[in-house]
Motif scaffolding. Sequence first.
Motif, PDB file in Angstrom:
ATOM      1  N   ARG A 126       8.407  -5.815   3.334  1.00  0.00           N
ATOM      2  CA  ARG A 126       8.982  -4.761   2.498  1.00  0.00           C
ATOM      3  C   ARG A 126       9.546  -5.350   1.221  1.00  0.00           C
ATOM      4  NH1 ARG A 126      10.669   0.076   5.537  1.00  0.00           N
ATOM      5  NH2 ARG A 126       9.819  -0.121   7.630  1.00  0.00           N
ATOM      6  N   LEU A 127       9.711  -4.469   0.225  1.00  0.00           N
ATOM      7  CA  LEU A 127      10.266  -4.891  -1.057  1.00  0.00           C
ATOM      8  C   LEU A 127      11.000  -3.718  -1.688  1.00  0.00           C
ATOM      9  CD1 LEU A 127      10.324  -7.066  -3.395  1.00  0.00           C
ATOM     10  CD2 LEU A 127       8.300  -5.896  -4.301  1.00  0.00           C
ATOM     11  N   TRP A 131       0.949   5.267  -6.306  1.00  0.00           N
ATOM     12  CA  TRP A 131       1.293   5.751  -4.962  1.00  0.00           C
ATOM     13  C   TRP A 131       1.540   7.256  -5.081  1.00  0.00           C
ATOM     14  CZ3 TRP A 131       4.461   1.516  -6.750  1.00  0.00           C
ATOM     15  CH2 TRP A 131       4.082   0.274  -6.234  1.00  0.00           C
ATOM     16  N   ASN A 132       0.652   8.063  -4.507  1.00  0.00           N
ATOM     17  CA  ASN A 132       0.819   9.511  -4.656  1.00  0.00           C
ATOM     18  C   ASN A 132       2.052  10.039  -3.932  1.00  0.00           C
ATOM     19  OD1 ASN A 132      -0.108   9.421  -2.039  1.00  0.00           O
ATOM     20  ND2 ASN A 132      -1.980  10.582  -2.410  1.00  0.00           N
ATOM     21  N   GLU A 169       0.805  -1.220   0.000  1.00  0.00           N
ATOM     22  CA  GLU A 169       0.000   0.000   0.000  1.00  0.00           C
ATOM     23  C   GLU A 169       0.836   1.269   0.000  1.00  0.00           C
ATOM     24  OE1 GLU A 169      -0.151  -2.175   2.699  1.00  0.00           O
ATOM     25  OE2 GLU A 169      -2.200  -2.900   2.919  1.00  0.00           O
ATOM     26  N   GLN A 170       2.065   1.190   0.475  1.00  0.00           N
ATOM     27  CA  GLN A 170       2.856   2.408   0.646  1.00  0.00           C
ATOM     28  C   GLN A 170       4.168   2.364  -0.117  1.00  0.00           C
ATOM     29  OE1 GLN A 170       3.540   3.382   4.735  1.00  0.00           O
ATOM     30  NE2 GLN A 170       1.386   3.626   5.206  1.00  0.00           N
ATOM     31  N   LEU A 171       4.477   3.477  -0.782  1.00  0.00           N
ATOM     32  CA  LEU A 171       5.795   3.711  -1.341  1.00  0.00           C
ATOM     33  C   LEU A 171       6.519   4.612  -0.341  1.00  0.00           C
ATOM     34  CD1 LEU A 171       6.948   4.334  -4.880  1.00  0.00           C
ATOM     35  CD2 LEU A 171       7.469   6.099  -3.206  1.00  0.00           C
ATOM     36  N   LEU A 172       7.577   4.076   0.266  1.00  0.00           N
ATOM     37  CA  LEU A 172       8.301   4.822   1.297  1.00  0.00           C
ATOM     38  C   LEU A 172       9.366   5.736   0.716  1.00  0.00           C
ATOM     39  CD1 LEU A 172       8.852   1.882   3.800  1.00  0.00           C
ATOM     40  CD2 LEU A 172       7.075   3.614   3.862  1.00  0.00           C
ATOM     41  N   ASP A 173       9.963   5.319  -0.395  1.00  0.00           N
ATOM     42  CA  ASP A 173      11.075   6.067  -0.958  1.00  0.00           C
ATOM     43  C   ASP A 173      11.207   5.714  -2.427  1.00  0.00           C
ATOM     44  OD1 ASP A 173      13.337   7.696  -1.058  1.00  0.00           O
ATOM     45  OD2 ASP A 173      14.685   6.088  -0.493  1.00  0.00           O
ATOM     46  N   LEU A 174      11.703   6.667  -3.204  1.00  0.00           N
ATOM     47  CA  LEU A 174      12.016   6.442  -4.610  1.00  0.00           C
ATOM     48  C   LEU A 174      13.210   7.331  -4.927  1.00  0.00           C
ATOM     49  CD1 LEU A 174       9.620   6.238  -7.611  1.00  0.00           C
ATOM     50  CD2 LEU A 174      11.515   7.841  -7.686  1.00  0.00           C
ATOM     51  N   CYS A 175      14.200   6.773  -5.596  1.00  0.00           N
ATOM     52  CA  CYS A 175      15.379   7.573  -5.940  1.00  0.00           C
ATOM     53  C   CYS A 175      15.953   7.110  -7.263  1.00  0.00           C
ATOM     54  CB  CYS A 175      16.439   7.487  -4.846  1.00  0.00           C
ATOM     55  SG  CYS A 175      17.162   5.855  -4.652  1.00  0.00           S
ATOM     56  N   GLY A 176      16.761   7.963  -7.851  1.00  0.00           N
ATOM     57  CA  GLY A 176      17.467   7.633  -9.073  1.00  0.00           C
ATOM     58  C   GLY A 176      18.872   7.157  -8.759  1.00  0.00           C
ATOM     59  N   VAL A 212      14.877   3.246  -8.154  1.00  0.00           N
ATOM     60  CA  VAL A 212      14.709   2.272  -7.080  1.00  0.00           C
ATOM     61  C   VAL A 212      13.642   2.782  -6.119  1.00  0.00           C
ATOM     62  CG1 VAL A 212      15.828   1.054  -5.179  1.00  0.00           C
ATOM     63  CG2 VAL A 212      17.118   1.574  -7.244  1.00  0.00           C
ATOM     64  N   SER A 213      12.681   1.918  -5.808  1.00  0.00           N
ATOM     65  CA  SER A 213      11.614   2.261  -4.863  1.00  0.00           C
ATOM     66  C   SER A 213      11.627   1.270  -3.711  1.00  0.00           C
ATOM     67  CB  SER A 213      10.246   2.192  -5.546  1.00  0.00           C
ATOM     68  OG  SER A 213      10.207   3.017  -6.673  1.00  0.00           O
ATOM     69  N   HIS A 214      11.249   1.753  -2.544  1.00  0.00           N
ATOM     70  CA  HIS A 214      11.093   0.884  -1.377  1.00  0.00           C
ATOM     71  C   HIS A 214       9.620   0.881  -0.998  1.00  0.00           C
ATOM     72  CE1 HIS A 214      15.440   1.692  -1.152  1.00  0.00           C
ATOM     73  NE2 HIS A 214      15.458   0.439  -0.802  1.00  0.00           N
ATOM     74  N   LEU A 215       9.055  -0.304  -0.973  1.00  0.00           N
ATOM     75  CA  LEU A 215       7.622  -0.474  -0.747  1.00  0.00           C
ATOM     76  C   LEU A 215       7.358  -1.166   0.579  1.00  0.00           C
ATOM     77  CD1 LEU A 215       6.706  -1.786  -4.319  1.00  0.00           C
ATOM     78  CD2 LEU A 215       6.782   0.587  -3.529  1.00  0.00           C
ATOM     79  N   LEU A 216       6.201  -0.856   1.161  1.00  0.00           N
ATOM     80  CA  LEU A 216       5.798  -1.452   2.433  1.00  0.00           C
ATOM     81  C   LEU A 216       4.368  -1.947   2.325  1.00  0.00           C
ATOM     82  CD1 LEU A 216       6.125  -1.930   5.569  1.00  0.00           C
ATOM     83  CD2 LEU A 216       5.219   0.391   5.841  1.00  0.00           C
ATOM     84  N   SER A 217       4.150  -3.167   2.800  1.00  0.00           N
ATOM     85  CA  SER A 217       2.797  -3.688   2.957  1.00  0.00           C
ATOM     86  C   SER A 217       2.451  -3.613   4.438  1.00  0.00           C
ATOM     87  CB  SER A 217       2.699  -5.136   2.472  1.00  0.00           C
ATOM     88  OG  SER A 217       1.447  -5.682   2.857  1.00  0.00           O
ATOM     89  N   VAL A 218       1.534  -2.723   4.777  1.00  0.00           N
ATOM     90  CA  VAL A 218       1.083  -2.620   6.162  1.00  0.00           C
ATOM     91  C   VAL A 218       0.260  -3.853   6.519  1.00  0.00           C
ATOM     92  CG1 VAL A 218      -0.282  -1.237   7.781  1.00  0.00           C
ATOM     93  CG2 VAL A 218       1.112  -0.096   6.047  1.00  0.00           C
TER      94      VAL A 218
END
Length: 199
Positions: A92-93, A114-115, A55-62, A81-87
Amino acid sequence: MNHKLDVLQPALEAALAGKIKSLVRDHGELTLTVAAADYAAAALTLRDHPTLKFEQLLDLCGLDYSAYKDGVFEGPRYCVVSHLLSVTHNWRLRLKVFAPDDSLPMVASVTEVWNSANWFEREAFDLYGIVFDGHVDLRRILTDYGFIGHPFRKDFPVSGHVEMRYDPERKRVIYQPVTIEPREIIPRVIREDNYGGLH
């Protein structure tokens, strides 16, 4: 063994069959790499599939891989690269996608998925020049409006191209060519036998 990863890994393989370029399990984490063409669809699946529920995108970077492993990396230069979280499932992924064209690095925007990706994508555009197709407001976020280039690219000069200063005579900020003299600084090496130790 990490039981959550034992459950998550096959769930990813089943839900994203055919879209996975690589799925690496290392240091207690999973890194999923997908092709740029599959990126938007994979993001939707990761968010909406009931066995995944990221449900959540915690971070995204180039990232700029041009000097990775001393320049022996073969493959596209720019990566997102994105870091995702499933609450829901408490896992995490890390999600990676490489832009296929180094001259115009472009991947799909995931702001509709993910806004929270909005400002992260703007930052990656500003610092690396990665274009996010479909982003509704892709403009610089950290550098000045008239800034030329992308300062986190490995080939961007450390001193930059221009400098900015306040001119008291004109009573405004002006831009001028960089006045810093490039020099190599060699640290002083102290070779005394008992330096810093007790005598």
